[in-house]
Enzyme design. Structure first.
Site, PDB file in Angstrom:
ATOM      1  N   LYS A   1       0.849  -1.204   0.000  1.00 19.92           N
ATOM      2  CA  LYS A   1       0.000   0.000   0.000  1.00 19.92           C
ATOM      3  C   LYS A   1       0.878   1.244   0.000  1.00 19.92           C
ATOM      4  O   LYS A   1       1.919   1.272   0.663  1.00 19.92           O
ATOM      5  CB  LYS A   1      -0.878  -0.036   1.257  1.00 19.92           C
ATOM      6  CG  LYS A   1      -1.889   1.094   1.361  1.00 19.92           C
ATOM      7  CD  LYS A   1      -2.741   0.952   2.631  1.00 19.92           C
ATOM      8  CE  LYS A   1      -3.827   2.017   2.701  1.00 19.92           C
ATOM      9  NZ  LYS A   1      -4.703   1.850   3.887  1.00 19.92           N
TER      10      LYS A   1
ATOM     11  N   SER B   1      -9.809   1.978   2.921  1.00 16.56           N
ATOM     12  CA  SER B   1      -8.888   2.711   2.072  1.00 16.56           C
ATOM     13  C   SER B   1      -7.888   1.831   1.319  1.00 16.56           C
ATOM     14  O   SER B   1      -7.339   2.262   0.311  1.00 16.56           O
ATOM     15  CB  SER B   1      -8.122   3.731   2.911  1.00 16.56           C
ATOM     16  OG  SER B   1      -7.219   3.079   3.787  1.00 16.56           O
TER      17      SER B   1
ATOM     18  N   SER C   1      -9.991  -0.355   7.128  1.00 18.32           N
ATOM     19  CA  SER C   1      -9.359  -0.164   5.816  1.00 18.32           C
ATOM     20  C   SER C   1      -8.668  -1.389   5.222  1.00 18.32           C
ATOM     21  O   SER C   1      -8.288  -1.368   4.061  1.00 18.32           O
ATOM     22  CB  SER C   1      -8.356   0.990   5.872  1.00 18.32           C
ATOM     23  OG  SER C   1      -9.031   2.217   5.798  1.00 18.32           O
TER      24      SER C   1
END
Lengths: 99, 484
Positions: free
Chosen positions: B74, B149, B173
């Site tokens: 990420k 997210s 997330s």
């Protein structure tokens, strides 16, 4: 989106100054309504009796985490300055602060 | 020459690498080709550095637990020498000077970081629509969001363009995008995995964790990730643990709590029926479902958005145009340098949360909002403490609905925040949570994945992985693939 006027009014330009964040008039108007509605939702917390309840800052409490006071290697200065928008002589450059 | 078949587990890929049926470089090259073929439809990857990864793969020690396994990262987690932006324009031009501890630990286990994955800017969002770069599409219906997210991390695993990825979970997330894309996502207990090198959003809630296609693969990644780090004083010194140790054990004698507050009206009917069926399945495997109550559930969204916004407004003060990232060219003096850089660099959701966070911390409002929220957080934590005296784990849907369409909630932040209703209490309480596929819900004529959430007491990840694995082995959901 709900178009009802929120009960809560926030002074967005004042908060933006505190946060060192320039906002457009459109953003000020938009955020004012949206944050007001979020605060209306948050209001439900007031139903609860919280007298005598300790606040939780961290869920898993750790206290007095102290490391050995030893000398270790830091990142090289040049590596850090490579990420700076402007630098010279090993320093970060910013606009003049004092005339 | 060996080629890699998409959707092969880490456990199986490791066997192929060790038996020399596949070399780490061949694996990386075929994965790169898969990304080139599939990802233009999905948009999970922001970019990837094949040459660097190939060098690392060529040197990989195959005797190590994750030797030669590429792992997508990420865009909030530092990989030394690679660009890092948390999907924000304010970090234009920034290269991570060091590895996050989580990445360093993956490397120590032999893994190869490969690819920057898309996300909501500074991890603020539930749909990945807040990325400054691109949309990421749900592999099951490209007209829908992947969740967020960590939307890129989930969509990559679900579209077979990554074996496994790292995400971060502040209010759901990792788990919510895993649920919406149909893969496995684990949020470890707060303090399990070092946050050093993770771009901070809300420091008392953030935790790094794995997204994988099987439960066992999550356990394998946890073996590498967990552990005390002197660079993060909130990471805890715990006895070494093999997270695969309970995998394969049956569920006899386990009590599984079913919180009545998580099964309310308004939930998508296909989600409700998939989760109800999953609970029956878990019961048939020997566990005993027990109705429990988490009475302060309804306050979790309010508490979360005060605490997370407050911590974010403080954490994001560092982005001022002086030391790294973008700087406005319009500045006349230091004050306008800050204000204009931040105006140009931050997206709308980030600005909104900075203003909200500044408000709840400002003089005269601190006690009414921030302090009160911290006290209600104590009540939410106690709900879980109470529940875990009676049960070994808690089961619920991960999200009240399946993947929604682009733009469906972007105009109404509160509606977007309420999408996180089942995941955020976990972070407030600091406990661990696992999401895994438990079926499909037909929404507008399309079958979309449903996630089952399992919550465990602090440091109870191994137990969750055991329950998740037993359920997974008894079902076929994790074997269904999107048509791409």
């Amino acid at each position: 989106m709900s178009t009802d006027a929120p009960h809560h009014a926030v002074d967005v330009p004042y908060l933006a100054r505190l946060a060192r964040l320039e906002l457009t008039q459109e953003e000020i108007d938009l955020f004012g309504g949206q944050i007001g509605r979020i605060l209306d939702h948050v209001e439900q917390m007031n139903k609860l009796d919280i007298s005598g309840i300790e606040p939780t800052a961290h869920a898993i409490s750790v206290f007095d985490v102290i490391r050995e006071d030893g000398v270790t290697e830091s990142l090289p200065k040049a590596t850090i300055l490579e990420n700076a928008p402007h630098n010279a002589n090993g320093l970060f450059l910013v606009p003049k602060v004092l005339d | 020459m060996g080629t890699f078949t998409p959707f092969t587990s880490i456990a199986e890929t490791r066997r192929l690498l060790r038996s020399k049926e596949l070399s780490p470089v061949e694996l990386l090259e075929s994965l790169d080709q898969r990304i080139a073929a599939v990802d233009p439809k999905i948009g999970a990857y922001i970019e990837r550095d094949l040459e660097t990864a190939k060098k690392e793969a060529a040197a990989a020690d195959l005797n190590k637990p994750l030797g030669g396994i590429p792992i997508g990262i990420k865009d909030a987690i530092s990989v030394a020498g690679q660009p890092l932006q948390s999907a924000s324009r304010i970090l234009d031009g920034y290269n991570a000077p060091y590895d996050a501890t989580a990445v360093a630990r993956l490397r120590a286990a032999g893994a190869v970081p490969f690819g920057r994955l898309n996300m909501d800017e500074f991890a603020m969002g539930s749909s990945t629509e807040n990325s400054a770069f691109q949309l990421t599409r749900n592999p099951w219906d490209t007209g829908r969001i992947p969740g967020g997210s960590s939307g890129g991390s989930a969509a990559a695993v679900a579209s077979g363009t990554a074996l496994a990825t790292l995400g971060s979970d502040t209010g759901g997330s990792i788990r919510q995008p895993a649920a919406l894309c149909g893969c496995v996502g684990l949020k470890p207990t707060y303090g399990r995995v070092s946050r050093y090198g993770l771009i901070a959003f809300a420091s008392s809630l953030d935790q790094i964790g794995p997204l994988t296609s099987t439960v066992e693969d999550s356990a394998l990644l946890m073996n590498a990730l967990a552990g005390r780090d002197p660079h993060d004083s909130t990471s805890l010194e715990l006895p070494d643990e093999d997270f695969t140790a309970e995998i394969g054990k049956d569920l006899k004698g386990l009590r599984i709590g079913v919180p009545k507050e998580y099964f309310v009206d308004g939930m998508e009917s296909g989600v409700r029926s998939a989760v109800d069926a999953a609970i029956k399945q878990i019961e048939s495997l020997g566990a005993e479902p027990v109705e429990i109550s988490l009475p302060h559930t309804e306050y979790a969204v309010a508490v979360y958005y005060i605490i997370a916004a407050a911590e974010a407004s403080a954490n994001l003060a560092r982005f001022d145009g002086v030391r790294y990232g973008r700087r406005s060219n319009e500045a006349k003096d230091l004050a306008s340098l800050y204000a204009k850089t931040r105006a140009e660099g931050f997206g709308r959701e980030v600005k909104r949360r900075i203003i909200l966070g500044t408000y709840v911390l400002s003089s005269g409002y601190y006690d009414a909002y921030y302090l009160r929220a911290q006290k209600v957080r104590t009540l939410i934590r106690r709900d879980f403490d109470q529940a875990f005296t009676k049960v070994d784990a808690i089961v619920s849907p991960t999200s009240p609905e399946t993947a929604f369409r682009f733009g469906e909630k972007t105009d109404d932040p509160l509606k977007m925040y309420l999408a996180d209703i089942f995941t955020i209490a976990t972070n407030l309480a600091g406990i661990c949570g696992l999401s895994l596929p438990c079926g499909f819900s037909n929404r507008d004529g399309v079958d979309l994945p449903v996630g089952l959430q399992l919550l465990g007491r602090p440091f109870g990840e191994s137990r969750l992985l055991r329950i998740g694995h037993a359920y997974e082995q008894a079902t076929e959901w994790h074997k269904r693939r999107p048509v791409l």
